[in-house]
Design an enzyme around this catalytic site. Structure first.
Site, PDB file in Angstrom:
ATOM      1  N   LYS A 181       0.927  -1.165  -0.051  1.00  0.00           N
ATOM      2  CA  LYS A 181       0.014   0.085   0.067  1.00  0.00           C
ATOM      3  C   LYS A 181       0.988   1.397  -0.120  1.00  0.00           C
ATOM      4  O   LYS A 181       0.559   2.337  -0.858  1.00  0.00           O
ATOM      5  CB  LYS A 181      -0.991   0.056   1.263  1.00  0.00           C
ATOM      6  N   GLN A 198      -4.632  -1.479   9.514  1.00  0.00           N
ATOM      7  CA  GLN A 198      -4.667  -2.817   9.121  1.00  0.00           C
ATOM      8  C   GLN A 198      -5.153  -3.623   9.916  1.00  0.00           C
ATOM      9  O   GLN A 198      -4.721  -3.797  11.131  1.00  0.00           O
ATOM     10  CB  GLN A 198      -3.037  -2.898   8.745  1.00  0.00           C
ATOM     11  N   ASP A 241     -11.133   2.522   3.737  1.00  0.00           N
ATOM     12  CA  ASP A 241     -11.464   1.205   3.931  1.00  0.00           C
ATOM     13  C   ASP A 241     -13.048   1.070   3.708  1.00  0.00           C
ATOM     14  O   ASP A 241     -13.344  -0.097   3.286  1.00  0.00           O
ATOM     15  CB  ASP A 241     -10.960   0.710   4.862  1.00  0.00           C
TER      16      ASP A 241
END
Ligand code: NAD
Length: 298
Positions: free
Chosen positions: A55, A99, A122
């Site tokens: 990422k 994460q 997200d």
């Protein structure tokens, strides 16, 4: 005999990332704004380390301001929430990602819900989930994996799935449920299946579109597949693979790629399918957030 097209997610993601890079340069030139993505990683989970590295690399190659916060495995809930609060109030940051999975002592829900919905790239905040479910995708952040899957489905079938039946295997909040909402929004007739579904192969065999998001290596076989069906394989499973007589750990999906390729119309491979598209969608969401923060269209 192989009949299916191999959907090249890697190539599609690279093309998409190039357009994000161009738009990022324009945003900086014309408005002096650089999209900022903050990734928070807690602990040493090896798979998470790889995802976060990818990422960061992609964010930098798109021209973003990219920040990584590495926190110790035993960090307190209070410290994580404090960091999120700081990032929520940092004007240089347009997207915040924590994460997952988190170490067991942390409250995942409290942490994901602490992220400002406008920076929730997200798409896990209840506000964004609610907007997606209500069909307000124009101002929602949609979770990256299903959003990436939709782009690949659109490439194959267009953006109106009226009359098509879709079967989603898996009902997680991250993949299965938002995937079903997106398919429904473009008029597919959607069935969501899961571990308690009876006669799964027969249910799947009725589908024009199959999305497998389970986490069971090569579960979907050719005799589950209607001829010509489009198959999107979300699964990422670490398995032993023998290549040229040598046994190594490798990745495989939830779909038996070679087997279903004898029947399906098109299939995404693992690796090289959904994974690269997921990361690129994260960049698209972050760019969009930066544009919205600047009062521009998303
Ligand atoms: P999850 O464990 O949260 O959910 C799995 C789902 O599969 C559950 O709803 C469960 O009911 C269902 N299931 C389990 N066994 C089943 C069975 N025998 N038959 C039918 N359904 C069954 O997983 P998740 O987070 O949705 O992830 C699913 C897979 O996708 C995993 O392999 C994960 O690594 C992968 N994944 C990939 C990406 C990507 O970017 N490519 C992103 C997220 C997840």
């Amino acid at each position: 005999m192989t009949v299916a097209k191999r959907i090249d997610g890697k190539a599609k993601a690279a093309e998409f990332a190039a357009s994000i890079t161009r738009e990022t340069a324009t945003l900086l030139d014309e408005h002096g704004i650089r999209p900022g993505l903050a990734v928070v990683i807690i602990g040493e989970d090896p798979a998470s380390q790889v995802y976060v590295r990818n990422k960061k690399r992609t964010a930098e190659s798109c021209g973003f301001h990219s920040v990584q916060h590495k926190l110790a495995e035993d960090v307190s809930q209070t410290d994580v929430l404090q960091l999120i609060d700081n990032l929520n109030n940092d004007d240089a940051i347009h997207g915040i990602l924590v994460q997952l999975p988190l170490p067991g002592h942390l409250d995942e829900q409290a942490i994901t819900q602490a992220i400002e919905p406008s920076k929730d790239v997200d798409g896990f905040h209840f506000v964004n989930i609610g907007k997606l479910t209500a069909g307000h995708t124009s101002d929602a952040f949609v979770p990256c994996t299903p959003a990436g899957c939709m782009l690949m489905i659109e490439d194959e079938l267009g953006n109106d799935l009226s009359g098509k039946s879709a079967v989603v295997i898996g009902r997680s909040n991250i993949v299965g449920k938002p995937m079903a909402a997106l398919l429904l929004q473009v008029n597919a007739t959607v069935t969501v299946t899961h571990s308690r579904t009876k006669d799964l192969p027969q249910v799947v065999a009725a589908a024009d579109i199959i999305i497998a998001a389970v986490g069971r290596p090569e579960m979907v076989k050719a005799d589950w597949v209607k001829p010509g069906a489009i198959i999107i394989d979300v699964g990422i499973n670490r398995v032993e693979k023998t290549i040229n007589g040598e046994t190594k750990m490798g990745l495989t999906g939830d779909v038996d790629f070679d087997d279903v390729s004898t029947v399906a119309g098109a299939v995404t491979p693992v690796p090289g399918g959904v994974g690269p598209m997921t990361i690129t969608m994260l960049m698209a969401n972050t760019l969009r957030s930066a544009r919205l923060a600047a009062g521009l269209e998303g």
